[in-house]
Design a protein around this motif. Sequence first.
Motif, PDB file in Angstrom:
ATOM      1  N   ALA A   1       1.085  -1.341  -0.185  1.00  0.00           N
ATOM      2  CA  ALA A   1       0.146  -0.037  -0.039  1.00  0.00           C
ATOM      3  C   ALA A   1       0.943   1.210  -0.013  1.00  0.00           C
ATOM      4  O   ALA A   1       0.268   2.225  -0.332  1.00  0.00           O
ATOM      5  CB  ALA A   1      -0.984   0.048   1.121  1.00  0.00           C
ATOM      6  N   MET A   2       1.942   1.087   0.250  1.00  0.00           N
ATOM      7  CA  MET A   2       3.107   2.327   0.492  1.00  0.00           C
ATOM      8  C   MET A   2       3.684   2.554  -1.162  1.00  0.00           C
ATOM      9  O   MET A   2       3.873   3.632  -1.354  1.00  0.00           O
ATOM     10  CB  MET A   2       4.313   1.968   1.309  1.00  0.00           C
ATOM     11  N   ILE A   3       3.598   1.635  -2.101  1.00  0.00           N
ATOM     12  CA  ILE A   3       3.999   1.883  -3.282  1.00  0.00           C
ATOM     13  C   ILE A   3       3.021   1.821  -4.668  1.00  0.00           C
ATOM     14  O   ILE A   3       3.221   1.822  -5.267  1.00  0.00           O
ATOM     15  CB  ILE A   3       5.101   0.783  -3.581  1.00  0.00           C
ATOM     16  N   MET A   4       1.665   1.449  -4.042  1.00  0.00           N
ATOM     17  CA  MET A   4       0.881   1.398  -5.075  1.00  0.00           C
ATOM     18  C   MET A   4      -0.529   1.636  -4.421  1.00  0.00           C
ATOM     19  O   MET A   4      -0.784   1.735  -3.354  1.00  0.00           O
ATOM     20  CB  MET A   4       0.654   0.047  -5.793  1.00  0.00           C
ATOM     21  N   ASP A   5      -1.578   1.785  -5.065  1.00  0.00           N
ATOM     22  CA  ASP A   5      -3.172   2.449  -4.797  1.00  0.00           C
ATOM     23  C   ASP A   5      -3.884   1.055  -4.239  1.00  0.00           C
ATOM     24  O   ASP A   5      -4.730   0.401  -5.115  1.00  0.00           O
ATOM     25  CB  ASP A   5      -3.735   3.121  -5.738  1.00  0.00           C
ATOM     26  N   THR A   6      -3.410   0.322  -3.119  1.00  0.00           N
ATOM     27  CA  THR A   6      -4.195  -0.839  -2.707  1.00  0.00           C
ATOM     28  C   THR A   6      -4.307  -0.465  -1.029  1.00  0.00           C
ATOM     29  O   THR A   6      -3.701   0.515  -0.645  1.00  0.00           O
ATOM     30  CB  THR A   6      -3.322  -2.041  -3.023  1.00  0.00           C
TER      31      THR A   6
END
Length: 322
Positions: A23-28
């Motif tokens: 979640a820190m590197i993509m929209d999830t």
Amino acid sequence: MAVKVIGTGSALPEKIVTNDDLAMIMDTSDEWIKERTGISKRRLSTGETVADLATAACERALEKAGKTAEEVELLIVATCTPEQLLPCVACQIQDRIAAKNAVAFDLNAACGGFLFALNTAYAYMSAGFYKTAVVVGAEVLSKIMDWEDRSTCVLFGDGAGAVVLEKREGIDGILGFVQQSDGAKGHVLSCGSRAVNNPYCKQEPLYPYVIMDGREVFQFAVRQVPACINQVLENLDMTIEDVDLFLLHQANARIIETIARRYKLPIDKFPMNISEYGNMSSACIPVLMDQLNREGELKEGMKLVLSGFGAGLTFGACTMIW
Ligand code: COA
């Protein structure tokens, strides 16, 4: 005379990546991934190759079986993610562990690969060609994921599992297999490799990452896995109630829960490790089997059903007495 699993082993990359890390590197989000798939974390390679993981899994399985590398006559690796096209992973393992008497080759049936490789070894052994074999499922899927595509990359992990098979008198072992393929549905889960490129033809490069129609794959799995299980049990005059444990391909906890519900069986007959490792393709079933074996959950005489499915499409089931 039966062919039996006499040892298991597994190997995983050290790096643990949680849903919150993603979640820190993509929209999830942890919530989305857990709710839709049951996955909390996965192991991702920070340099470990398929051959590294497969070799370690193989060595641990041989140790557990009490066999030496020289005793191995057949070594099959199921993988769809080798780093090298040549030589195959099985031959790399053969060299590393000095299994000099083994016939070694790879087989690609994607997530169905371990079952297909197990059946191949079983067929060779039943036909009298070999007495001792190692079957490995090993993948570094993280290198064929598009890390911009959140609908696929969050689902998969890297790892390897192996089993040692022995053909012997006076033992119980593998009872039967069902295997199927449906190439017409190949487009629902695909990944390109190299396009034709020679002095006479230059094709457009292929897209080298996994593309998946998740809903189609989900529907296919909940339809075909029970169909394969029913078929393999029917062939042996067994019923679903005869089975102690179902070791299914760990693609999505919801797929496994749906199948358990259809059979009206308690979910604890369907052990899972997807929460820890995600979908490791051909490595899922042997890693799960090794985990259960080492935890003492597999007791002699237990009736097991294994079932896998994946790109191809490929699918199948196997029954065995532990
Ligand atoms: N984080 C947050 N949102 C995400 C996401 C992610 N990682 N991935 C997708 N989404 C979004 C989508 O963009 C979509 O948004 P929209 O409604 O605004 O368009 C929404 O979530 C719903 O996506 P959808 O595809 O309908 O979800 P789903 O309930 O079908 O679940 C899978 C998706 C992939 C988890 C599910 O289909 C699945 O597991 N299928 C089987 C896959 C499988 O087993 N593959 C391996 C076989 S070996």
